[in-house]
Design an enzyme around this catalytic site. Sequence first.
Site, PDB file in Angstrom:
ATOM      1  N   LYS A  52      14.349 114.331 -10.711  1.00 32.22           N
ATOM      2  CA  LYS A  52      13.198 113.557 -11.188  1.00 32.22           C
ATOM      3  C   LYS A  52      12.903 113.755 -12.676  1.00 32.22           C
ATOM      4  CE  LYS A  52      11.489 111.559  -7.365  1.00 32.22           C
ATOM      5  NZ  LYS A  52      11.170 110.130  -7.256  1.00 32.22           N
ATOM      6  N   SER A 301      19.961 116.263  -4.514  1.00 31.58           N
ATOM      7  CA  SER A 301      18.931 115.749  -5.415  1.00 31.58           C
ATOM      8  C   SER A 301      17.844 116.750  -5.785  1.00 31.58           C
ATOM      9  CB  SER A 301      18.273 114.501  -4.802  1.00 31.58           C
ATOM     10  OG  SER A 301      17.696 114.815  -3.546  1.00 31.58           O
TER      11      SER A 301
END
Length: 407
Positions: A52, A301
């Site tokens: 992110k 991720s």
Amino acid sequence: MTVSPDDVKAAARAIAGSVIETPTVHSPKLSDLLGAHIALKLENLHYTASFKERGALNCLLGLDEARRAAGVIAMSAGNHAQAVAHHARRLGIAATIVMPRNTPFQKVANTEALGATVILEGDDLAGSAAVAAREVEARGLVLVHPYEDPRVIAGQGTVALEMLQAVPDLDVLAVPVGGGGLIAGCIVAARAINPDIEIVGVQAARCPAMLAAVGGTDPEIRTDTLAEGIAVKRPGRIARAIVAGSGTDILLVEEGEIESAIMLLAEAEKLVAEGAGAAALAAILAHPDRFAGRRVGAVVSGGNIDPRLLAGVLMRGLVRLGRLVRLRVEIQDLPGSLAGLTSAVGRLGGDIVEVEHQRWFHDVPARKTLVDLLVEVRSPGQADRLVDGLTEQGYAVGRRGSTSEMR
């Protein structure tokens, strides 16, 4: 609004030096196990342990001085929150983060430690989004959306850009899907480099929101999943359009498959992954024929998992693999009996993790007692040999949590 390959390249230039270029590593162990060439993109190695940072920073860098001075706000279940907080602090921008009330404690604490003001409101991300919209209206803050923003999507696309620079001949990319920013950016970047590459999205079976959105179905959408980082009820419109127009398949993974992937990454690669971070590997585990013999890039991720939850997943994994067993053994209620039992377990190769010696709360003769043992073994076969060995020595032993009877 749309996102182009040039937008992704511009994002890569903008964030270079402030966001690390995470490694894409070949995993021989996973490749041998799964019958495919597995390359892992280690996005869990960022400062805030999540991809992110890429989109958040690219968005913040696009703000003019007036908007920076106004301050920013974001809604997030944790990873986007930490990314915005970290880079906003670096850039001298005040940040407020709205997080769902059920956000793991570790993610809340980490976000506050990065200097952001945290508001815990909303039962899920949609509820938090409503609160963020209210704050934007009331305080004039600038919203940094976790996925419904072209600059964020372009930033996330740098993941695929780096993967294909590191391993140009990948056949397929497996990418976790929540709001859709990551997979949308990866589609734009990857298809510009290799139009034939297959991109597979992965969602928790409990929250198949993107699959439903592009397929026009209306399944039950739940957010009570181990992969809370991708538990988004309504994916972004920009991302949805990119996914729908790309022919991308979306695979669903069950909770047990996510747990298995977390444990496999920890054991085989010594990597800590959160549920969403392990989703891509979970899909390869769940659909081995789909990936067999191919060169597969799997995006890990993020690694923001609560330590207590991680410990529980790993212990449950040992149980699932038959390497942690519970035994109930009847022994004589005499001095030395317990010592004799534990010695026998040790000689047979078992490692006692817990022991409960109970005289009064079981239906056994007054001169007998029951002992519950939690024992670690090397394999299910060794567990069978342990039970057989104790039985041969005269112990009445059975397995807890099964239909095995005392014998």
